[in-house]
Design a protein around this motif. Structure first.
Motif, short mmCIF file in Angstrom:
data_model
loop_
_atom_site.label_atom_id
_atom_site.label_comp_id
_atom_site.label_asym_id
_atom_site.label_seq_id
_atom_site.Cartn_x
_atom_site.Cartn_y
_atom_site.Cartn_z
N MET A 1 45.84 -27.36 -9.83
CA MET A 1 47.19 -27.33 -10.36
C MET A 1 48.12 -28.10 -9.42
N VAL A 2 48.98 -28.93 -9.99
CA VAL A 2 49.90 -29.75 -9.21
C VAL A 2 51.28 -29.10 -9.21
N ILE A 3 51.83 -28.92 -8.02
CA ILE A 3 53.19 -28.39 -7.87
C ILE A 3 54.00 -29.41 -7.09
N ILE A 4 55.17 -29.74 -7.60
CA ILE A 4 56.04 -30.72 -6.93
C ILE A 4 56.79 -30.01 -5.82
N LYS A 5 56.60 -30.46 -4.58
CA LYS A 5 57.30 -29.85 -3.45
C LYS A 5 58.63 -30.57 -3.21
N SER A 6 58.61 -31.90 -3.26
CA SER A 6 59.86 -32.65 -3.12
C SER A 6 59.74 -33.97 -3.88
N PHE A 7 60.87 -34.40 -4.36
CA PHE A 7 60.93 -35.66 -5.11
C PHE A 7 62.24 -36.34 -4.79
N GLN B 1 48.14 -38.65 -0.56
CA GLN B 1 47.21 -38.57 0.56
C GLN B 1 47.49 -37.34 1.42
N HIS B 2 46.40 -36.70 1.85
CA HIS B 2 46.45 -35.58 2.81
C HIS B 2 45.40 -35.91 3.87
N GLY B 3 45.86 -36.44 4.99
CA GLY B 3 44.91 -36.93 6.00
C GLY B 3 44.15 -38.11 5.43
N LYS B 4 42.82 -38.01 5.38
CA LYS B 4 42.02 -39.08 4.80
C LYS B 4 41.67 -38.80 3.34
N GLU B 5 42.04 -37.64 2.88
CA GLU B 5 41.75 -37.25 1.51
C GLU B 5 42.80 -37.83 0.56
N GLU B 6 42.34 -38.43 -0.52
CA GLU B 6 43.23 -39.02 -1.52
C GLU B 6 43.08 -38.32 -2.85
N GLU B 7 44.19 -38.18 -3.55
CA GLU B 7 44.20 -37.63 -4.91
C GLU B 7 44.95 -38.61 -5.79
N ARG B 8 44.39 -38.88 -6.95
CA ARG B 8 45.04 -39.75 -7.92
C ARG B 8 45.56 -38.87 -9.05
N ILE B 9 46.85 -39.00 -9.33
CA ILE B 9 47.47 -38.20 -10.38
C ILE B 9 48.14 -39.15 -11.37
N SER B 10 47.80 -38.98 -12.63
CA SER B 10 48.38 -39.86 -13.65
C SER B 10 49.78 -39.39 -14.02
N MET B 11 50.57 -40.31 -14.51
CA MET B 11 51.91 -39.98 -14.99
C MET B 11 51.83 -38.94 -16.10
N TYR B 12 50.83 -39.10 -16.92
CA TYR B 12 50.63 -38.17 -18.04
C TYR B 12 50.47 -36.74 -17.51
N GLU B 13 49.71 -36.58 -16.43
CA GLU B 13 49.52 -35.25 -15.83
C GLU B 13 50.83 -34.74 -15.21
N LEU B 14 51.58 -35.63 -14.56
CA LEU B 14 52.86 -35.23 -13.95
C LEU B 14 53.87 -34.77 -15.00
N LEU B 15 53.80 -35.38 -16.18
CA LEU B 15 54.75 -35.01 -17.23
C LEU B 15 54.56 -33.58 -17.73
N PHE B 16 53.40 -33.00 -17.45
CA PHE B 16 53.16 -31.61 -17.83
C PHE B 16 53.68 -30.64 -16.78
N CYS B 17 54.15 -31.14 -15.65
CA CYS B 17 54.74 -30.29 -14.62
C CYS B 17 56.23 -30.17 -14.88
N SER B 18 56.68 -28.96 -15.17
CA SER B 18 58.09 -28.79 -15.49
C SER B 18 58.98 -29.13 -14.29
N ASP B 19 58.49 -28.88 -13.07
CA ASP B 19 59.27 -29.22 -11.88
C ASP B 19 59.53 -30.72 -11.81
N PHE B 20 58.52 -31.50 -12.12
CA PHE B 20 58.66 -32.95 -12.09
C PHE B 20 59.73 -33.41 -13.08
#
Length: 145
Positions: free
Chosen positions: A1-7, A66-85
């Motif tokens: 689950m993706v949560i927006i911390k800051s934008f 990115q978190h350290g060397k770990e990368e996550e790819r998140i699509s705009m489509y997925e972000l649009l389902f986050c009400s915080d975003f």
């Protein structure tokens, strides 16, 4: 689950048909499974919003976090389902979007309402002039009816 911390975008650009929200490194932070991931410009770098409809037009964009060397790819489509975003995005694009609110009254209704209020005010003033036995004011107000 993706949560927006800051934008916090880097810049907002405008054209006649779109609003471009340019993202900044460190300004866009998400939490994924309790880990904090920071936006990096390895993927999409901006969000495109249609000025007339308010819809995001680049829904196929993929953002890299990115978190350290770990990368996550998140699509705009997925972000649009986050009400915080959507709340964050709306706060930044609202000043540049056309005003879509329609007044609850049209101009003719307002004119009628003002006329009625003015007439009621004159009638109250006539009553006051009668109570005070002020003939000059009484006759002046009668002419206004």
């Amino acid at each position: 689950m993706v949560i927006i911390k800051s934008f916090l975008p880097f810049r907002i650009g405008l054209s006649s048909s779109a609003i471009y929200v340019k993202l900044s490194v460190g300004g866009f932070v998400v939490l994924i499974n309790g880990k904090e991931f920071h936006y990096t410009p390895n993927g999409a770098t901006s969000i495109h919003v249609n000025r007339k409809t308010g819809e995001v037009s680049n829904k196929d964009a993929v953002f890299v976090f990115q978190h350290g060397k770990e990368e996550e790819r998140i699509s705009m489509y997925e972000l649009l389902f986050c009400s915080d975003f959507l709340i964050y995005l709306q706060a930044f694009i609202k000043p540049y979007s056309p005003n879509k609110t329609t007044p609850p009254w049209d101009r003719d209704e307002l004119d009628i309402l003002f006329d009625e209020l003015e007439l009621a005010n004159i009638k109250r003033s006539i009553d006051k002039a009668l109570d005070e036995r002020d003939e000059a004011t009484f006759y002046t107000l009668l002419k206004m009816l």
